[in-house]
Design a protein around this motif. Structure first.
Motif, short mmCIF file in Angstrom:
data_model
loop_
_atom_site.label_atom_id
_atom_site.label_comp_id
_atom_site.label_asym_id
_atom_site.label_seq_id
_atom_site.Cartn_x
_atom_site.Cartn_y
_atom_site.Cartn_z
N SER A 1 -107.76 8.09 -6.10
CA SER A 1 -108.59 9.24 -5.74
C SER A 1 -107.89 10.08 -4.67
O SER A 1 -108.00 11.31 -4.65
N SER B 1 -105.16 12.16 -6.34
CA SER B 1 -105.69 13.32 -7.07
C SER B 1 -105.95 14.50 -6.14
O SER B 1 -105.96 15.65 -6.58
N TRP C 1 -102.13 15.79 -6.10
CA TRP C 1 -101.42 16.11 -7.34
C TRP C 1 -102.27 16.82 -8.38
O TRP C 1 -101.74 17.29 -9.37
N ARG D 1 -106.36 17.12 -10.47
CA ARG D 1 -107.26 16.29 -11.28
C ARG D 1 -106.72 16.07 -12.70
O ARG D 1 -106.65 14.94 -13.19
N ILE E 1 -103.65 13.70 -12.98
CA ILE E 1 -103.98 12.28 -12.80
C ILE E 1 -104.73 11.74 -14.02
O ILE E 1 -104.44 10.64 -14.51
N SER F 1 -103.36 8.89 -16.55
CA SER F 1 -104.21 7.69 -16.60
C SER F 1 -104.51 7.27 -18.03
O SER F 1 -104.27 6.13 -18.43
N GLY G 1 -107.56 6.05 -12.84
CA GLY G 1 -107.40 7.50 -12.70
C GLY G 1 -108.58 8.31 -13.19
O GLY G 1 -108.85 9.40 -12.64
N THR H 1 -111.33 10.57 -10.55
CA THR H 1 -111.13 12.02 -10.49
C THR H 1 -112.04 12.84 -11.39
O THR H 1 -112.22 14.03 -11.15
N TYR I 1 -113.38 16.68 -10.76
CA TYR I 1 -112.93 17.77 -11.64
C TYR I 1 -114.13 18.57 -12.16
O TYR I 1 -114.14 19.81 -12.12
#
Length: 410
Positions: free
Chosen positions: A69, A72, A75, A77, A80, A84, A117, A121, A125
């Motif tokens: 988390s 994210s 980098w 949402r 990741i 994932s 992941g 996230t 998102y």
């Protein structure tokens, strides 16, 4: 930038993409749960040993969800989530060709890390990209994907395992998840409102320490762990019992037992009404009692008791999980994402720790031993709930709508 609103093509793409990713994630997480008796036979394992294939995945997810988390926040949402779901699907395909159980456990551990992941996230998102009045419906569809994936994955593995063995079942789920990953990548719109966080790792760690220092939140995290440990114990080892005398059910039929998960959909909504009337503490006490009653009903060697017992236990578990997770969001006045991540970590850690311990009880004593373990967990949950009588705590009554926002993951 403007967020996606209900009725637009982009909104529909977001919903379908997250629904498919949720299905894939939670189908893969519990892939081996239905296959535990087959794994025991193929690799000459006790039930507790075979359950490691489930426990390592949920345990790895529990440990990885907070660091992922944080990644994210830096980098993005969609990046990741894409990494994932693709990594987890590819690892799932490789697991079908594992030459021994040790290799399978190693692949499942890596898969659990990869799977972290999405739950870490996806909701962030949606909150960033979906217009406010359209967000509840989008969240609901994502949670539905989680539940359907958890249930559907178990049904598919049960049927595929019955037809072609555990390797066929693992390969089937891996390929289905890979197809979902491709569809997710094609459908999901890129983030338009994400801004990399400038918070340092020290600041994030400080937020986590603040949550862990809160005695009410600690009890809520422990409740998530206890409920999940009880639930995981029953569903991990029920297959062994139903495949053996006096039931002697086919594996496909045993896999179909997971349709009972639908009881959780209704009990989660009922939990919202109960919280509005009795508060979180009263609802959690009731959930502990209902879960224990369901476990007791499964003791007789007759399906006329076992199936209703599973329905009752499942309803109690989901009601307790919904009430506890909603209370976390209400208690945390800042850093709610980190507070929820800690709850998710504790929740899946319960599966990782409770599964093997319940397996020892089942192996040494039989089904009564597993039920006794579940009853002990329910009693501990009731005692922990008693400590929620704290001023300004999340245990006080809240509105019905706030409790309904709690996700039901499994």
């Amino acid at each position: 930038m403007a967020r996606h609103a209900k009725g637009t093509a982009a909104y529909r793409r977001v919903n379908l993409a997250l629904f498919l990713a949720g299905c894939a994630t939670f189908a893969m997480l519990y892939t081996t749960q239905t296959l535990l008796p087959q794994l025991s036979g193929a690799f000459h394992l006790s039930p507790a040993q075979a359950s490691a294939s489930v426990s390592v995945a949920t345990g790895a997810l529990a440990l990885a969800v907070i660091p992922v988390s944080m990644l994210s926040e830096r980098w993005g949402r969609t990046r990741i989530m894409t990494v994932s779901v693709f990594a987890a699907a590819l690892l799932g395909v490789l697991a079908a060709f594992a030459p021994d159980f040790g290799t399978l456990v190693a692949l499942r551990t890596l898969q659990g890390v990869a799977l972290a992941g999405l739950p870490a996230t996806a909701m962030a998102y949606l909150a960033e990209e979906i217009e406010g009045t359209s967000l509840p419906a989008a969240m609901g569809l994502y949670v539905a994907g989680n539940s359907i994936g958890g249930m559907g994955g178990r049904l598919v593995t049960g049927l595929a395992g019955d037809l072609g063995g555990c390797r066929t079942a693992l390969l089937t789920i891996g390929l289905v998840a890979l197809a979902c990953a491709v569809a997710f990548r094609v459908l999901v719109p890129r983030s338009r409102n994400f801004r990399p966080a400038d918070r340092s790792a020290r600041e994030l760690a400080g937020t986590l320490r603040t949550h862990l220092a809160d005695p009410v939140l600690r009890r809520l995290y422990l409740l998530g762990m206890l409920f999940m440990a009880a639930f995981g114990t029953v569903y991990n080892y029920l297959g062994y019992r139903l495949l053996d005398a006096p039931f002697n059910l086919p594996e496909a039929v045993v896999g179909a037992v997971f349709v009972i998960y639908l009881a959780g959909t209704f009990s989660s909504a009922a939990a919202g009404r109960m919280v509005g009337r009795f508060g979180h503490r009263g609802t959690l006490w009731a959930a502990s009692a209902v879960t224990a009653a369901g476990a007791l009903l499964t003791l007789p060697d007759h399906l006329v008791f076992v199936i209703p017992g599973l329905v009752v236990l499942t309803a109690g578990f989901f009601a307790g999980h919904a009430a506890a997770s909603a209370a976390v969001g209400l208690r945390a006045t800042r850093g709610r994402a980190q507070a929820s991540a800690l709850y998710i970590a504790a929740y899946y850690l319960g599966s990782s720790l409770g599964g093997p311990l319940g397996g020892i009880a089942f192996h040494d004593i039989g089904w009564p031993g597993a039920v006794a373990f579940v009853l002990t967990l329910c009693a501990l949950a009731a005692l922990v709930t008693a400590g929620l009588r704290t001023r300004n705590s999340a245990a006080t009554p809240v509105t019905q709508s706030s409790a309904r926002r709690a996700p039901a993951r499994a």
